[in-house]
Write a protein that holds these residues in place. Structure first.
Motif, short mmCIF file in Angstrom:
data_model
loop_
_atom_site.label_atom_id
_atom_site.label_comp_id
_atom_site.label_asym_id
_atom_site.label_seq_id
_atom_site.Cartn_x
_atom_site.Cartn_y
_atom_site.Cartn_z
N THR A 1 0.86 -1.16 0.11
CA THR A 1 -0.21 -0.19 -0.11
C THR A 1 1.05 1.39 0.21
O THR A 1 0.45 1.93 -0.57
N MET A 2 1.38 1.43 1.08
CA MET A 2 2.86 2.39 1.10
C MET A 2 3.53 2.77 -0.20
O MET A 2 3.63 3.60 -0.67
N LEU A 3 3.75 1.36 -0.83
CA LEU A 3 4.63 1.96 -2.38
C LEU A 3 3.59 2.52 -4.01
O LEU A 3 4.05 3.61 -4.15
N ARG A 4 2.40 2.06 -3.53
CA ARG A 4 1.17 2.70 -4.30
C ARG A 4 1.23 4.15 -3.80
O ARG A 4 0.41 4.72 -4.32
N GLN A 5 1.36 4.21 -2.45
CA GLN A 5 0.70 5.52 -2.02
C GLN A 5 2.13 7.04 -2.16
O GLN A 5 2.30 7.62 -2.19
N ALA A 6 3.32 6.22 -2.82
CA ALA A 6 4.87 6.37 -3.06
C ALA A 6 4.40 7.94 -3.07
O ALA A 6 4.83 9.23 -2.86
N ARG A 7 4.06 8.42 -4.88
CA ARG A 7 3.86 8.94 -5.45
C ARG A 7 5.11 9.68 -6.10
O ARG A 7 4.95 9.81 -7.70
N THR A 8 5.99 10.17 -5.56
CA THR A 8 7.04 11.32 -6.17
C THR A 8 8.33 9.72 -6.34
O THR A 8 8.53 9.08 -5.37
N PRO A 9 9.28 9.84 -7.36
CA PRO A 9 10.16 9.40 -6.92
C PRO A 9 11.28 8.95 -6.31
O PRO A 9 11.86 8.38 -5.86
N LYS A 10 11.09 10.23 -5.42
CA LYS A 10 12.41 10.02 -4.20
C LYS A 10 11.62 9.14 -3.18
O LYS A 10 12.58 8.27 -2.56
N VAL A 11 10.39 9.73 -2.96
CA VAL A 11 9.91 9.07 -2.02
C VAL A 11 9.88 7.16 -2.41
O VAL A 11 10.19 6.64 -1.08
N HIS A 12 9.20 7.25 -3.24
CA HIS A 12 9.57 5.29 -4.22
C HIS A 12 10.56 5.10 -3.90
O HIS A 12 10.52 3.71 -2.89
N ASP A 13 11.74 6.03 -4.39
CA ASP A 13 13.44 5.23 -4.27
C ASP A 13 13.67 5.53 -2.60
O ASP A 13 14.76 3.89 -2.69
N TRP A 14 13.54 6.42 -1.55
CA TRP A 14 13.81 5.76 -0.14
C TRP A 14 12.67 4.56 0.58
O TRP A 14 13.36 3.74 0.93
N LEU A 15 11.77 4.47 -0.52
CA LEU A 15 11.23 3.22 0.28
C LEU A 15 10.97 1.90 -0.05
O LEU A 15 11.74 1.31 0.90
N VAL A 16 12.16 2.14 -0.97
CA VAL A 16 12.38 0.82 -1.55
C VAL A 16 13.69 0.30 -1.28
O VAL A 16 14.10 -0.90 -0.22
N ASN A 17 15.10 1.46 -0.95
CA ASN A 17 15.99 1.15 -0.24
C ASN A 17 16.37 0.90 0.94
O ASN A 17 17.02 0.30 1.53
N TYR A 18 15.28 2.32 1.52
CA TYR A 18 15.72 2.35 3.25
C TYR A 18 14.64 1.27 4.04
O TYR A 18 14.82 1.17 4.45
N VAL A 19 13.24 0.76 3.21
CA VAL A 19 12.42 0.29 4.46
C VAL A 19 12.40 -1.13 4.06
O VAL A 19 12.82 -2.80 4.21
N VAL A 20 12.19 -0.83 2.24
CA VAL A 20 11.54 -2.34 1.97
C VAL A 20 13.25 -3.68 1.65
O VAL A 20 12.74 -4.84 2.12
N LYS A 21 14.09 -2.73 1.35
CA LYS A 21 15.14 -4.21 1.31
C LYS A 21 15.55 -4.36 2.42
O LYS A 21 16.60 -5.54 2.45
N LYS A 22 15.46 -3.35 3.79
CA LYS A 22 15.63 -4.60 4.99
C LYS A 22 14.65 -5.05 6.11
O LYS A 22 14.14 -5.75 6.68
N SER A 23 13.09 -5.74 4.56
CA SER A 23 12.66 -6.48 5.51
C SER A 23 12.63 -7.41 4.73
O SER A 23 13.09 -8.21 3.94
N PRO A 24 11.45 -8.17 5.87
CA PRO A 24 11.90 -9.83 5.86
C PRO A 24 10.89 -10.61 4.86
O PRO A 24 11.02 -11.35 4.81
N HIS A 25 10.02 -9.18 4.40
CA HIS A 25 9.33 -9.78 2.89
C HIS A 25 9.29 -9.32 1.67
O HIS A 25 8.66 -8.77 1.47
N ALA A 26 11.18 -8.94 1.89
CA ALA A 26 10.97 -8.11 0.54
C ALA A 26 11.51 -9.11 -0.72
O ALA A 26 10.99 -8.58 -1.55
N GLU A 27 11.83 -10.34 -0.18
CA GLU A 27 11.57 -11.37 -2.33
C GLU A 27 10.48 -11.61 -2.05
O GLU A 27 9.73 -11.42 -3.09
#
Length: 213
Positions: free
Chosen positions: A75-101
């Motif tokens: 849901t957060m990814l689809r709410q990200a709207r802007t490229p920087k928010v999208h990029d930081w969400l993926v790199n700083y949050v999702v990559k550290k998540s146990p659900h990344a794969e």
């Protein structure tokens, strides 16, 4: 929010808006605010809910990545709207998540090109850090067939994956370079002096040269 508003610089906002990012806060100053606040998951959720870009970026710096479930991250990814928010969400949050794969596989197959670009970004991470089990020839097949006509952000993410395969996996290097040369994606991208071109063949050759030295 008042502090973030006070940090907003009209000139910085003007530059950022050319890249699709509707905020004017210097990112160094934003990181300083995050360092002071430290990790605060509840505050992060409140900041995210404002839908203000600077607040969302701050939220991503003070949240607890492992606290989010896969549906929340989707849901957060689809709410990200802007490229920087999208990029930081993926790199700083999702990559550290146990659900990344799990999310990598789901997003890679998503019909929305911006969502799919997140899947490709996570795939690039695996190409470098944990390539076991990845179908590298299959990824190259997909890139070869789809990258040339992909929308900008998806094309950029696929191009990075192509370059990472070529840089990290010598067995596929020649094919990765060949695909890049034939498709010519980002060949004429303006690159400042001293920076590496995002054109995959140039990027691959430069990084391999550096590894050799």
């Amino acid at each position: 929010m008042a502090e973030l508003a006070a940090l907003d610089n009209p000139k910085a906002r003007e530059v950022n808006e050319r890249h699709g990012d509707d905020h004017g806060v210097n990112l160094g100053k934003l990181r300083a605010v995050a360092k002071r606040l430290k990790i605060q998951q509840d505050l992060a959720l409140e900041l995210w809910a404002t839908d203000d870009t600077a607040a969302k970026l701050l939220a991503l710096l003070i949240c607890r990545p492992k606290a989010f479930g896969p549906d929340e991250l989707d849901t957060m990814l689809r709410q990200a709207r802007t490229p920087k928010v999208h990029d930081w969400l993926v790199n700083y949050v999702v990559k550290k998540s146990p659900h990344a794969e799990e999310l990598r596989q789901a997003w890679l197959a998503d019909p929305d090109p911006v969502t799919a670009s997140a899947g490709w970004a996570l795939t690039s991470e695996r190409v470098v850090r944990k390539p076991e089990g990845l179908d590298l020839p299959g990824l190259l097949d997909t890139i070869e067939a789809q990258m040339k006509d992909a929308p900008d952000r998806l094309q950029w993410a696929m191009n990075e994956c192509l370059a990472r395969i070529g840089i990290e996996h010598s067995a596929y290097r020649a094919r990765a370079i060949s695909i890049g040369e034939r498709l010519e994606v980002l060949k004429d991208y303006p690159t400042p002096p001293g920076c590496t071109s995002p054109f995959a063949p140039a990027w691959i050759n430069e990084m391999v040269r550096r590894q050799g030295t």
